[in-house]
Write a protein that holds these residues in place. Structure first.
Motif, PDB file in Angstrom:
ATOM      1  N   VAL A   4     -45.145  79.740  57.964  1.00 33.60           N
ATOM      2  CA  VAL A   4     -45.898  78.566  58.381  1.00 33.60           C
ATOM      3  C   VAL A   4     -45.544  77.443  57.407  1.00 33.60           C
ATOM      4  O   VAL A   4     -45.172  77.702  56.267  1.00 33.60           O
ATOM      5  CB  VAL A   4     -47.421  78.829  58.378  1.00 33.60           C
ATOM      6  CG1 VAL A   4     -47.800  79.766  59.515  1.00 33.60           C
ATOM      7  CG2 VAL A   4     -47.905  79.394  57.041  1.00 33.60           C
ATOM      8  N   GLY A   5     -45.673  76.214  57.884  1.00 35.49           N
ATOM      9  CA  GLY A   5     -45.242  75.078  57.081  1.00 35.49           C
ATOM     10  C   GLY A   5     -46.372  74.141  56.700  1.00 35.49           C
ATOM     11  O   GLY A   5     -47.421  74.097  57.366  1.00 35.49           O
ATOM     12  N   THR A   6     -46.121  73.407  55.606  1.00 28.76           N
ATOM     13  CA  THR A   6     -47.069  72.405  55.106  1.00 28.76           C
ATOM     14  C   THR A   6     -46.260  71.339  54.354  1.00 28.76           C
ATOM     15  O   THR A   6     -45.068  71.506  54.137  1.00 28.76           O
ATOM     16  CB  THR A   6     -48.034  73.013  54.063  1.00 28.76           C
ATOM     17  OG1 THR A   6     -47.262  73.504  52.949  1.00 28.76           O
ATOM     18  CG2 THR A   6     -48.862  74.145  54.642  1.00 28.76           C
ATOM     19  N   SER A   7     -46.936  70.270  53.945  1.00 29.21           N
ATOM     20  CA  SER A   7     -46.300  69.338  53.010  1.00 29.21           C
ATOM     21  C   SER A   7     -47.314  68.858  51.991  1.00 29.21           C
ATOM     22  O   SER A   7     -48.522  68.860  52.256  1.00 29.21           O
ATOM     23  CB  SER A   7     -45.699  68.140  53.747  1.00 29.21           C
ATOM     24  OG  SER A   7     -46.651  67.121  53.922  1.00 29.21           O
ATOM     25  N   SER A   8     -46.806  68.446  50.833  1.00 29.12           N
ATOM     26  CA  SER A   8     -47.677  68.132  49.699  1.00 29.12           C
ATOM     27  C   SER A   8     -48.770  67.117  50.027  1.00 29.12           C
ATOM     28  O   SER A   8     -49.960  67.406  49.840  1.00 29.12           O
ATOM     29  CB  SER A   8     -46.843  67.656  48.505  1.00 29.12           C
ATOM     30  OG  SER A   8     -45.868  66.718  48.905  1.00 29.12           O
ATOM     31  N   SER A  70     -43.943  71.573  50.248  1.00 27.86           N
ATOM     32  CA  SER A  70     -43.090  70.615  49.550  1.00 27.86           C
ATOM     33  C   SER A  70     -43.642  70.336  48.170  1.00 27.86           C
ATOM     34  O   SER A  70     -44.842  70.490  47.920  1.00 27.86           O
ATOM     35  CB  SER A  70     -42.938  69.318  50.347  1.00 27.86           C
ATOM     36  OG  SER A  70     -44.089  68.519  50.265  1.00 27.86           O
ATOM     37  N   ILE A  71     -42.746  69.958  47.276  1.00 30.67           N
ATOM     38  CA  ILE A  71     -43.131  69.563  45.917  1.00 30.67           C
ATOM     39  C   ILE A  71     -43.347  68.061  45.921  1.00 30.67           C
ATOM     40  O   ILE A  71     -42.568  67.322  46.516  1.00 30.67           O
ATOM     41  CB  ILE A  71     -42.027  69.958  44.916  1.00 30.67           C
ATOM     42  CG1 ILE A  71     -41.915  71.492  44.861  1.00 30.67           C
ATOM     43  CG2 ILE A  71     -42.310  69.381  43.528  1.00 30.67           C
ATOM     44  CD1 ILE A  71     -40.802  71.991  43.965  1.00 30.67           C
ATOM     45  N   SER A  72     -44.427  67.638  45.294  1.00 31.18           N
ATOM     46  CA  SER A  72     -44.679  66.211  45.209  1.00 31.18           C
ATOM     47  C   SER A  72     -43.976  65.660  43.967  1.00 31.18           C
ATOM     48  O   SER A  72     -44.344  65.987  42.838  1.00 31.18           O
ATOM     49  CB  SER A  72     -46.185  65.937  45.140  1.00 31.18           C
ATOM     50  OG  SER A  72     -46.402  64.556  45.330  1.00 31.18           O
ATOM     51  N   TRP A  73     -42.962  64.860  44.217  1.00 28.22           N
ATOM     52  CA  TRP A  73     -42.119  64.264  43.175  1.00 28.22           C
ATOM     53  C   TRP A  73     -42.998  63.669  42.063  1.00 28.22           C
ATOM     54  O   TRP A  73     -42.733  63.849  40.871  1.00 28.22           O
ATOM     55  CB  TRP A  73     -41.266  63.194  43.863  1.00 28.22           C
ATOM     56  CG  TRP A  73     -40.185  62.514  43.105  1.00 28.22           C
ATOM     57  CD1 TRP A  73     -40.062  62.363  41.747  1.00 28.22           C
ATOM     58  CD2 TRP A  73     -39.041  61.857  43.685  1.00 28.22           C
ATOM     59  NE1 TRP A  73     -38.926  61.640  41.453  1.00 28.22           N
ATOM     60  CE2 TRP A  73     -38.277  61.308  42.615  1.00 28.22           C
ATOM     61  CE3 TRP A  73     -38.593  61.657  45.001  1.00 28.22           C
ATOM     62  CZ2 TRP A  73     -37.094  60.586  42.840  1.00 28.22           C
ATOM     63  CZ3 TRP A  73     -37.433  60.931  45.216  1.00 28.22           C
ATOM     64  CH2 TRP A  73     -36.685  60.414  44.146  1.00 28.22           C
ATOM     65  N   LEU A 112     -37.972  69.397  48.867  1.00 28.34           N
ATOM     66  CA  LEU A 112     -38.049  68.517  47.695  1.00 28.34           C
ATOM     67  C   LEU A 112     -38.660  67.163  48.033  1.00 28.34           C
ATOM     68  O   LEU A 112     -39.319  66.554  47.199  1.00 28.34           O
ATOM     69  CB  LEU A 112     -36.649  68.301  47.104  1.00 28.34           C
ATOM     70  CG  LEU A 112     -36.039  69.519  46.422  1.00 28.34           C
ATOM     71  CD1 LEU A 112     -34.574  69.259  46.087  1.00 28.34           C
ATOM     72  CD2 LEU A 112     -36.826  69.853  45.147  1.00 28.34           C
ATOM     73  N   PHE A 113     -38.408  66.694  49.243  1.00 28.49           N
ATOM     74  CA  PHE A 113     -38.939  65.369  49.593  1.00 28.49           C
ATOM     75  C   PHE A 113     -39.510  65.356  51.009  1.00 28.49           C
ATOM     76  O   PHE A 113     -38.778  65.396  51.981  1.00 28.49           O
ATOM     77  CB  PHE A 113     -37.846  64.295  49.451  1.00 28.49           C
ATOM     78  CG  PHE A 113     -38.345  62.922  49.787  1.00 28.49           C
ATOM     79  CD1 PHE A 113     -39.301  62.294  48.994  1.00 28.49           C
ATOM     80  CD2 PHE A 113     -37.897  62.254  50.927  1.00 28.49           C
ATOM     81  CE1 PHE A 113     -39.786  61.028  49.315  1.00 28.49           C
ATOM     82  CE2 PHE A 113     -38.380  60.983  51.256  1.00 28.49           C
ATOM     83  CZ  PHE A 113     -39.320  60.376  50.445  1.00 28.49           C
ATOM     84  N   HIS A 114     -40.832  65.329  51.084  1.00 27.58           N
ATOM     85  CA  HIS A 114     -41.511  65.211  52.368  1.00 27.58           C
ATOM     86  C   HIS A 114     -42.305  63.886  52.358  1.00 27.58           C
ATOM     87  O   HIS A 114     -43.523  63.873  52.481  1.00 27.58           O
ATOM     88  CB  HIS A 114     -42.411  66.419  52.616  1.00 27.58           C
ATOM     89  CG  HIS A 114     -42.763  66.655  54.064  1.00 27.58           C
ATOM     90  ND1 HIS A 114     -42.533  67.846  54.713  1.00 27.58           N
ATOM     91  CD2 HIS A 114     -43.331  65.849  54.990  1.00 27.58           C
ATOM     92  CE1 HIS A 114     -42.959  67.771  55.964  1.00 27.58           C
ATOM     93  NE2 HIS A 114     -43.454  66.568  56.160  1.00 27.58           N
ATOM     94  N   TRP A 115     -41.564  62.805  52.060  1.00 29.05           N
ATOM     95  CA  TRP A 115     -42.015  61.426  52.263  1.00 29.05           C
ATOM     96  C   TRP A 115     -42.870  60.794  51.167  1.00 29.05           C
ATOM     97  O   TRP A 115     -43.152  59.602  51.221  1.00 29.05           O
ATOM     98  CB  TRP A 115     -42.751  61.269  53.604  1.00 29.05           C
ATOM     99  CG  TRP A 115     -42.017  61.823  54.782  1.00 29.05           C
ATOM    100  CD1 TRP A 115     -40.700  62.209  54.826  1.00 29.05           C
ATOM    101  CD2 TRP A 115     -42.528  62.055  56.104  1.00 29.05           C
ATOM    102  NE1 TRP A 115     -40.376  62.661  56.103  1.00 29.05           N
ATOM    103  CE2 TRP A 115     -41.486  62.578  56.900  1.00 29.05           C
ATOM    104  CE3 TRP A 115     -43.767  61.857  56.701  1.00 29.05           C
ATOM    105  CZ2 TRP A 115     -41.639  62.897  58.252  1.00 29.05           C
ATOM    106  CZ3 TRP A 115     -43.935  62.182  58.044  1.00 29.05           C
ATOM    107  CH2 TRP A 115     -42.889  62.695  58.803  1.00 29.05           C
ATOM    108  N   ASN A 154     -34.570  79.208  48.621  1.00 30.52           N
ATOM    109  CA  ASN A 154     -34.310  78.368  49.788  1.00 30.52           C
ATOM    110  C   ASN A 154     -34.870  76.972  49.533  1.00 30.52           C
ATOM    111  O   ASN A 154     -36.072  76.814  49.340  1.00 30.52           O
ATOM    112  CB  ASN A 154     -34.956  78.955  51.039  1.00 30.52           C
ATOM    113  CG  ASN A 154     -34.219  80.179  51.524  1.00 30.52           C
ATOM    114  OD1 ASN A 154     -33.180  80.073  52.160  1.00 30.52           O
ATOM    115  ND2 ASN A 154     -34.735  81.350  51.185  1.00 30.52           N
ATOM    116  N   TRP A 155     -33.972  75.996  49.543  1.00 35.10           N
ATOM    117  CA  TRP A 155     -34.337  74.612  49.274  1.00 35.10           C
ATOM    118  C   TRP A 155     -34.004  73.725  50.456  1.00 35.10           C
ATOM    119  O   TRP A 155     -32.913  73.816  51.009  1.00 35.10           O
ATOM    120  CB  TRP A 155     -33.560  74.080  48.067  1.00 35.10           C
ATOM    121  CG  TRP A 155     -33.853  74.773  46.774  1.00 35.10           C
ATOM    122  CD1 TRP A 155     -33.128  75.778  46.191  1.00 35.10           C
ATOM    123  CD2 TRP A 155     -34.938  74.496  45.878  1.00 35.10           C
ATOM    124  NE1 TRP A 155     -33.699  76.136  44.993  1.00 35.10           N
ATOM    125  CE2 TRP A 155     -34.806  75.359  44.772  1.00 35.10           C
ATOM    126  CE3 TRP A 155     -36.011  73.588  45.906  1.00 35.10           C
ATOM    127  CZ2 TRP A 155     -35.709  75.361  43.704  1.00 35.10           C
ATOM    128  CZ3 TRP A 155     -36.895  73.580  44.847  1.00 35.10           C
ATOM    129  CH2 TRP A 155     -36.744  74.460  43.760  1.00 35.10           C
TER     130      TRP A 155
END
Ligand code: PNW
Length: 520
Positions: A4-8, A70-73, A112-115, A154-155
């Motif tokens: 399942v997916g998510t973003s920061s 995702s990782i928050s930069w 690495l980058f989800h906006w 996996n990146w």
């Protein structure tokens, strides 16, 4: 891989904790609540930052073997760049998450980058409008590979560069909010500049991994592109041409640089024509030899976010271009010339139409058209429910603050038949595509592909902040009660997915093993 997916930004909350810097979505949602359907922001959202351990238990209960986040930069580099210092607290949060996942036999699948670009970089040099972004992105990626790459194999460099570009620089509906009516920006040139810098960021990060980490860490680096399946609006030849333009401008824009080292020819043709503010037509950046070399074949897998299909109609726009929208010469919709709908909509007015078989056609089409020589991973696929019931509440006397209520109860959405069917049908389509692929190419070991599709992630793990739709749409397999401590409850689709995962042995047996046992 099943996950399942998510973003920061959509799930973490804790917007000003752990040393985190501000990013462009923090600023956009806080400064422009009028741009968000319900005026909300994700400062708290579903509070994954504090509920991480419980949520990993929920993932384990569901039986997924992968989790996409995702990782928050700006948690790692609060000021965007290394010279501004890195945050050990931020790094530690992701270390804990990764360790917690691994301890529960769940593999991290990391974007690495989800906006959520650090706002400092937006302020200093306008973020992705400047080629300076490339070095800063690579430095950030390098820290992530260094800190987490012993456990992350996996990146994904970028999530949906098309959606980021189009909604952020053409429509002005996403951060940084450029290009829309009455907004700053230049939709005649900025989307191309941003696309150019984005794809160069990807390639540079890919090469960094290849040179400095691949030998020791043995992971894979890919990119996630969003694409719809396109059908012509009518029998008119022009609409068939529009289908080609739609693929070029939505997908080829990033895919052709990766596979050919250059823009699609239709992008070159239309984006170099005179436009209102660029009568010389100089709007499209070019790739130099070094960039081309870095770009070519810079992916170990290709992430695809697939939600829906669209009919596309040719739009005649000869003469001066007013930007990306006119350059692309097409209009997409859910209805054809006779008024037929392309598929059932998730809810009235939703952009998500259930078109599952089209995913199989799409994957086979893309593989051939772009000569894809690595496996696909479906990094997102899912459907929303509308979260408003039509009633309103007043937040003060200002009529602008009259917002839709966000109140659908668990009881109202838990029987999520549409989503369940949606996931089931797409899984089936993938199975068909894999079978078709193997029948045609499997035995010859076509290039590097062992299997056409090697992974599938449902969007999303839980309900969360749906960007400029705020909390008015719920994409979760698990319901979040925004009125009661953000408690999570499984919708029926979550229970079905769990059952599917526990029964679907074939899916989790590695290809090699299965092939051997089949021949035996
Ligand atoms: C993707 N559209 O965005 C994103 O990767 C997710 O973060 C997001 O939550 C998910 O899809 C659901 O929307 C999209 O309007 C947003 O076509 C909008 C569109 C497509 C993708």
């Amino acid at each position: 891989m099943f996950g399942v997916g998510t973003s920061s930004y959509q799930i973490e909350g804790a917007w000003n904790e752990g040393g985190k810097g501000l990013h462009i979505w923090d600023c956009y949602a806080l400064r422009h609540p009028e741009k968000i359907t319900d005026g909300s922001n994700a400062c708290v959202t579903v509070d994954f930052y504090h509920k991480m351990k419980e949520d990993v238990q929920l993932l384990k209960k569901m039986g997924v073997n992968y989790f996409r986040f995702s990782i928050s930069w700006s948690r790692i580099l609060p000021g965007g760049k290394v010279s501004m210092g890195k945050s050990l607290e931020g790094i530690n949060f992701y270390n804990k998450l990764i360790d917690e996942l691994k301890a529960n036999d769940i593999e991290p699948f990391v974007t690495l980058f989800h906006w959520d670009l650090p706002n400092a970089l937006e302020e200093e040099y306008m973020g992705f409008l400047s080629p300076k972004i490339v070095d800063d992105f690579v430095n950030y990626a390098e820290i992530c590979f260094w800190e987490f790459g012993d456990r992350v194999k996996n990146w994904v460099t970028l999530n949906e560069p098309y959606r980021f570009t189009y909604s952020g620089y053409v429509k002005g509906q996403f951060a940084p909010g450029r290009g829309g009516e009455g907004q700053e920006g230049d939709p005649e040139s900025e989307p191309y500049i941003v696309a150019h810098n984005l794809i160069n960021c990807h390639a540079a990060a890919y090469r960094k991994y290849e040179q400095a980490f691949q030998d020791a860490q043995k992971g894979k680096v890919g990119i996630t592109l969003d694409v719809n399946f396109f059908k012509p609006f009518s029998n008119d030849q022009k609409d068939a041409k529009a289908v080609e333009y739609a693929y070029d401008f939505m997908f080829g824009l990033f895919m052709e640089p990766l596979t050919k080292g250059d823009w699609p020819s239709n992008v070159k043709k239309f984006a170099t024509k005179p436009s209102i503010h660029h009568p010389n037509g100089r709007r499209l950046p070019t790739f130099n030899d070094d960039q081309k070399k870095k770009l070519l074949h810079s992916y170990d897998f290709l992430g695809i976010n697939y939600y829906t299909a669209n009919f596309v109609q040719f739009v005649d726009s000869s003469g001066y271009s007013s930007g990306f929208e006119t350059d692309s010469h097409y209009k997409a919709s859910g209805k054809d010339s006779k008024g037929n709908v392309i598929g059932p909509a998730a809810f009235p007015g939703s952009w998500v139409y259930l078109c599952a078989n089209e995913l199989a056609d799409l994957l086979l089409y893309i593989q051939e058209k772009y000569n894809v020589d690595k496996s696909f991973v479906i990094t997102e696929n899912g459907a929303p429910e509308a979260n408003e019931d039509g009633s309103y509440y007043d937040s003060g006397n200002d009529p602008k603050n009259k917002k839709k209520k966000v109140i659908k109860t668990y009881e109202q959405v838990k029987d999520d038949e549409f989503r369940l069917k949606y996931i089931k049908w797409h899984l089936d389509a993938i199975k068909q595509a894999n079978a078709k692929w193997s029948r045609a190419h499997g035995l010859q070991r076509y290039k590097f592909i062992k299997k056409l599709v090697m992974g599938y992630f449902v969007w999303s793990f839980t309900d969360s902040y749906e960007w400029n739709s705020g909390y008015t749409q719920r994409f979760g397999l698990n319901y979040v009660d925004y009125n009661n401590n953000l408690l999570r409850y499984p919708k029926n689709s979550a229970l079905w997915f769990k059952k599917f995962l526990s029964e679907k042995e074939e899916a989790v047996v590695p290809y090699e093993t299965r092939k051997r046992s089949l021949t035996a």
